[in-house]
Design a protein around this motif. Structure first.
Motif, mmCIF file in Angstrom:
data_model
loop_
_atom_site.group_PDB
_atom_site.id
_atom_site.type_symbol
_atom_site.label_atom_id
_atom_site.label_comp_id
_atom_site.label_asym_id
_atom_site.label_seq_id
_atom_site.Cartn_x
_atom_site.Cartn_y
_atom_site.Cartn_z
ATOM 1 N N GLU A 709 -49.514 -26.867 166.543
ATOM 2 C CA GLU A 709 -49.531 -25.796 168.061
ATOM 3 C C GLU A 709 -49.157 -27.236 169.356
ATOM 4 O O GLU A 709 -47.897 -26.550 169.724
ATOM 5 C CB GLU A 709 -51.058 -25.043 168.024
ATOM 6 C CG GLU A 709 -51.597 -23.807 167.018
ATOM 7 C CD GLU A 709 -50.401 -22.970 166.754
ATOM 8 O OE1 GLU A 709 -49.639 -22.606 167.952
ATOM 9 O OE2 GLU A 709 -50.378 -21.994 166.023
ATOM 10 N N ASN A 714 -44.994 -23.850 171.279
ATOM 11 C CA ASN A 714 -46.300 -23.474 172.106
ATOM 12 C C ASN A 714 -46.422 -24.739 173.213
ATOM 13 O O ASN A 714 -46.856 -24.008 174.222
ATOM 14 C CB ASN A 714 -47.108 -22.635 171.695
ATOM 15 C CG ASN A 714 -47.526 -21.225 171.042
ATOM 16 O OD1 ASN A 714 -46.252 -20.590 171.736
ATOM 17 N ND2 ASN A 714 -47.000 -20.945 170.004
ATOM 18 N N GLU A 719 -53.249 -20.444 170.694
ATOM 19 C CA GLU A 719 -53.025 -19.346 169.828
ATOM 20 C C GLU A 719 -53.605 -20.232 168.214
ATOM 21 O O GLU A 719 -53.316 -19.738 167.483
ATOM 22 C CB GLU A 719 -51.902 -19.564 169.245
ATOM 23 C CG GLU A 719 -50.673 -18.935 170.295
ATOM 24 C CD GLU A 719 -50.642 -17.596 170.645
ATOM 25 O OE1 GLU A 719 -51.341 -16.956 169.676
ATOM 26 O OE2 GLU A 719 -50.450 -17.051 172.028
ATOM 27 N N CYS A 720 -54.434 -21.206 168.300
ATOM 28 C CA CYS A 720 -55.352 -21.272 166.988
ATOM 29 C C CYS A 720 -56.278 -20.266 166.727
ATOM 30 O O CYS A 720 -56.629 -19.831 167.369
ATOM 31 C CB CYS A 720 -56.193 -22.907 167.380
ATOM 32 S SG CYS A 720 -54.903 -24.048 167.220
ATOM 33 N N LYS A 721 -56.672 -20.435 165.717
ATOM 34 C CA LYS A 721 -57.387 -19.335 164.870
ATOM 35 C C LYS A 721 -58.890 -20.031 163.594
ATOM 36 O O LYS A 721 -59.698 -20.108 164.059
ATOM 37 C CB LYS A 721 -56.633 -18.156 164.037
ATOM 38 C CG LYS A 721 -55.375 -17.535 164.873
ATOM 39 C CD LYS A 721 -55.341 -17.164 166.025
ATOM 40 C CE LYS A 721 -54.528 -16.047 165.905
ATOM 41 N NZ LYS A 721 -54.603 -15.757 167.178
ATOM 42 N N GLN A 727 -61.999 -17.629 172.986
ATOM 43 C CA GLN A 727 -60.221 -17.786 173.445
ATOM 44 C C GLN A 727 -60.577 -17.038 174.904
ATOM 45 O O GLN A 727 -61.075 -16.510 174.988
ATOM 46 C CB GLN A 727 -59.539 -17.311 172.141
ATOM 47 C CG GLN A 727 -58.047 -17.319 172.903
ATOM 48 C CD GLN A 727 -57.074 -16.913 172.209
ATOM 49 O OE1 GLN A 727 -56.981 -15.245 172.749
ATOM 50 N NE2 GLN A 727 -55.477 -16.635 171.478
#
Length: 952
Positions: A709, A714, A719-721, A727
């Motif tokens: 990422e 970005n 945006e990491c999951k 978040q």
């Protein structure tokens, strides 16, 4: 009398430095010094060297095809244009001002000489004082007294503020004018008018035009435009308005008076027949923007700038220096007092505040002689860097600060960013002194920067290349392998360093051609004229090149390979001719510092291993704990840690110490990404990461996803999951992760990340400072009081400069080998490198230098880096525990004593005796081991006598 002496000095400079024949020089000087050929103040506001350069430019280089030629003065604060037109038009002056808009203009003069050449001099704010002839001082004092009387007689409310705010160059110009004091009194009135008004003040009158002592028949019309707290572009707005009316300007002056509130005064002189009524109406109708109070430079910022300038030892008067140190000490005391709320959040002040804690421990915090050696700057150079942007030429401000080079050439990166500041560069150079000394590498402290946004050049790579090459040429004369060695920093990676390298190369080629005699007279490098004598001095002092060796000069002038080799050691972090060990060194070194800190904590019972260690494994950790500089000196060239032992540590012991330990990292850039990768192989649990996009919290965050990422479009972890439980959007909001529970907290992004406001809530066992200044001075105090182990910044992130030192050694070795074998045709001996190599690792380093760069040398450089950092950590950890101070104070004590030792050794005997008498006995005892260190042999051939003199 002054003009006659000045003329003689300039004549000698033209003859000796610029190789101008006597007859030509005499003709030019007779013309230049004739009545009213130049403004009278000109000869008092410029040094003989500057005037000689101007004369050479004006008479020898300016030609019919030149729009103008430019020259920068000795202190880098004033740029002078010789414009090839008779009179200044508003449009031409407007363009010159626009070119220099980023330079923070404090004043400018635009006049034309009797020959029809226009002279435009633009000066930056904060110009350093220059030497004023003694006979002028009385005139200046009398004029100021008259100003005070006038202010009182007229009941001026702001008169004293005006008089206290004007610069020395203004006063010198004023007392040497045809009518001394007239402008001063007129501007005092203007200042009073502006302070009382919230809008533009337009004032019309007439000015007597004089030639020599005679008044011409017709007076000029004068239009004064005066405004309080002007924005930088207001002068351009006014000139554009004048341009609409096709009115020629005879001369124009601008002064920014920085009092309690700043006032800009633009004075325009026009022919008496000029119709300015419509122009006046038009100007009055223009809406001119001003700064509100929040936009003005704060009193604190100006105070810091003033202090730093006063600490420049080459220029500062003794009393000014003392006043600056006393003022700084009071600020630092306030800045460190955790019983008081509020912080300045200034990196320079935090750095010096922490330095003063060590000075207090050593008993020298009020010793002006010692403080002058440790706080004073050697030079603070400023530059005008020409860049092409949006089809326009602009000058951008560049800086290079050298704090202390007692132990070796200055070393420090170059920042390329739109927020580069004078005080920031000065602060970073101050910290580089201690960073280099703490690592024991043979460098001093330097730093530089260019106020430029690289993103502005995304559409035009060629303009960016040219701009950085110009920056290289601009700082060329004050850098060099044996004087000052830049590197990359924020906004300046390998690609940018490559651009700078090309600028250095072209400048060195010109210098060699000049010294060799192929190029005659002078070389124009950056915005500076370099004479033959200056070229020879730079080659000798900055590059260790014998300018009398014709073979060397010929090779340097004609062979690119040798030119590359000589230039290579001038800057580190290069895409070519560098070393692989430099890549990622800062993060790797940060990891080493964490490994050894945790080793010490574990052996002290302050860290719980995830898996029990065997007695043999503990024995190996005890071996690591015993590493210090004395052990390293004794063991050279054999490493204290064998290859097999290091393998066991990497694969078995460190995983037992770190597996599952919670880690939080602020910053996902080069250092943040690197340290996450380095610690990941030991099985740590990454529970939080923050960057400019915000923050993520969770459990066993996915490193591969994070790295993907941050390297993608970005450029953020937001945006990491995988493994993410929470978040947080926004950089400010994301900083809350600093107070989450963890074992290791790594601030690797911002200055002032941990402050008085959040330090009490930090819940980590170890704080490892990957960035510069992440903890304020008060935060350091608070964390220490909470028994949190802080691996301070100039130790934790010092591996980058250490690896740069290795690269510098490689480049010097390659150059010297070429000189021996290709130029002098003799067998090369590595002994020539002895004066550059840190003696703890003399034989070990030589073994690496014998080999070509490759996998083996990269591994050996990294192991050398490891041993340096392990030694630093152990020494500071032990000193901290034994003396009840923080590790940072321990580091400052160590580095200060190391620098002080080198400084004292290099003094003459009489000066050394005076300094030694002022050092407390406690510090003298501590200094003994530093004087016994083998590096001192590099600073003097007479060490036995010096030690006998001091310690018997």
């Amino acid at each position: 009398m002054i003009k006659r002496e000045l003329r003689q000095k300039i004549g000698l400079i033209l003859e000796n430095d610029y190789k101008m024949d006597i007859g030509t020089a005499d003709k030019i000087l007779e013309m230049f010094f004739s009545q009213d050929y130049m403004p009278r103040w000109y000869f008092y506001s410029n040094s003989p060297n500057t005037i000689a350069r101007h004369i050479f430019l004006y008479t020898q280089l300016l030609n019919a095809n030149s729009r103008y030629l430019e020259d920068v003065d000795d202190n880098g604060k004033t740029i002078t244009y010789f414009v090839n037109v008779g009179r200044d038009t508003p449009g031409r002056l407007e363009r010159l001002i626009e070119e220099n808009l980023d330079m923070n203009i404090g004043s400018f003069d635009a006049e034309y000489t009797r020959s029809g050449i226009s002279i435009v001099s633009i000066t930056k704010r904060g110009r350093s004082d220059f030497k004023v002839p003694e006979e002028l001082w009385l005139s200046i004092k009398d004029m100021l007294k008259s100003g005070e009387k006038l202010s009182k007689d007229r009941g001026f409310k702001y008169g004293l503020d005006f008089l206290n705010s004007i610069q020395l160059d203004y006063l010198t110009e004023e007392v040497t004018a045809h009518s001394p004091g007239v402008r001063l009194f007129r501007h005092m009135n203007y200042y009073e008018m502006a302070r009382a008004s919230d809008s533009l003040v337009v004032y019309k009158d007439f000015a007597a035009k004089k030639i020599g002592d005679k008044k011409e028949d017709e007076d000029e019309k004068r239009l004064a435009l005066i405004i309080k707290n002007p924005v930088d572009t207001w002068v351009i707005t006014m000139l554009k308005e004048i341009e609409k009316f096709d009115i020629s300007m005879n001369r124009v002056y601008y002064d920014l008076i920085d009092g309690d509130e700043s006032v800009g005064i633009l004075s325009i002189y026009m022919d008496p027949l000029s119709d300015i009524e419509e122009l006046t109406k038009s100007i009055n109708s223009v809406e001119v923007s001003t700064k509100n109070d929040g936009d003005n430079r704060t009193e604190f910022k100006e105070r810091i700038d003033t202090i730093i300038r006063a600490l420049t030892t080459l220029d500062s008067k003794e009393q000014d220096f003392k006043n600056a140190v006393e003022s700084l000490a009071l600020l630092c005391k306030d800045n460190s007092d955790i019983n008081k709320d509020g912080e300045y959040n200034n990196f320079y002040l935090n750095s010096v505040s922490d330095f003063f804690k060590a000075a207090q421990f050593l008993g020298v915090s009020e010793n002006m002689e010692i403080l002058s050696l440790l706080l004073g700057y050697e030079t603070l150079d400023e530059f005008f860097v020409s860049c092409r942007q949006d089809d326009k030429t602009k000058n951008k401000p560049g800086f290079r600060a050298k704090h202390n080079s007692a132990r070796g050439p200055s070393k420090g990166g170059l920042r390329i960013d739109s927020i580069v500041r004078y005080d920031e560069v000065a602060a970073l150079s101050f910290m580089m002194t201690w960073k280099c000394a703490r690592s024991k590498i043979l460098f001093g402290g330097g730093k530089g920067g260019l106020k430029l946004n690289p993103r502005d050049f995304s559409e035009n790579k060629m303009d960016f290349f040219d701009t950085l090459s110009n920056f290289g040429r601009s700082i060329f004369a004050v850098t060099g392998p044996t004087k000052d060695v830049p590197a990359g920093d924020v906004g300046c990676g390998a690609k940018e360093i490559g651009h700078l390298f090309e600028g250095f190369k072209s400048a060195l080629r010109d210098l060699s051609l000049l010294a060799y005699g192929v190029k005659k007279g002078v070389a124009l490098i950056g915005n500076n004229l370099i004479s033959v004598e200056e070229a020879r001095r730079i080659l000798y002092e900055n590059f260790d090149i014998d300018y009398l060796d014709r073979d060397v000069l010929k090779e340097l002038s004609t062979t690119e390979k040798y030119l590359n080799l000589v230039t290579a050691a001038q800057i580190t972090g290069k895409p070519k001719m560098g070393i692989e060990a430099r890549t990622g060194a800062t993060g790797r070194g940060l990891c080493y510092s964490i490994l050894q800190t945790v080793t010490n904590l574990y052996l002290d019972g302050k860290w719980e291993a995830s898996t029990a260690l065997t007695p043999k494994e503990i024995e190996l950790l005890c071996l690591l704990q015993s590493i210090n500089e004395n052990k390293l000196i004794e063991s050279d060239p054999k490493p204290l840690i064998s290859t097999d032992q290091w393998s066991i540590l990497e694969t078995e012991i460190y995983p037992k110490l770190f597996r599952g330990k919670r880690v939080i990292v602020q910053g996902s850039g080069k250092v943040g990404s690197s340290i996450m990768s380095e610690l990941n192989k030991y099985g740590v649990n990454l529970v939080g990461v923050a960057d400019a996009g915000g923050a993520i919290l969770g459990d066993n965050l996915d490193l591969s996803e994070i790295l993907k990422e941050v390297s993608g479009s970005n450029r953020s972890i937001i945006e990491c999951k995988n493994g993410v439980k929470k978040q947080i959007l926004g950089p400010r909001e994301g900083s809350v992760i600093l107070t989450e529970v963890c074992d290791i907290l790594i601030p690797a992004a911002l200055e002032n990340a941990i402050t008085q406001n959040n330090a009490y809530n930090i819940k980590a066992l170890v704080v490892a400072c990957g960035s510069n200044g992440p903890c304020t001075s008060k935060a350091e105090e608070i964390l220490n009081s909470k028994n949190i182990t802080v691996i301070y910044d100039f130790l934790a992130n010092g591996a980058g400069v250490t690896a740069s030192y290795f690269e510098w050694l490689r480049n010097l070795n390659d150059r010297f080998k070429y000189e021996a074998e290709a130029i002098k045709k003799v067998e090369y001996s590595l002994d020539i490198m002895d004066k550059y190599i840190m003696p703890e690792f003399s034989e070990r380093i030589k073994r690496i230098l014998i080999e070509e760069e490759g996998a083996w040398t990269t591994r050996e450089w990294n192991l050398l880096l490891r041993d340096i950092i392990f030694s630093e950590i152990n020494e500071d950890y032990t000193f901290s525990a034994n003396n009840g101070v923080s590790m940072k104070t321990a580091g400052f004590v160590n580095s200060s004593l190391r620098v002080l030792t080198a400084t004292i050794i290099k003094m003459d005997s009489a000066q050394r005796d005076v300094i030694w008498k002022n050092i407390p006995n406690k510090s003298k005892k501590l200094l003994r081991s530093y004087f016994d260190h083998p590096e001192t042999e590099l600073f003097s051939d007479n060490m036995d006598e010096i030690k006998k003199e001091l310690f018997s």
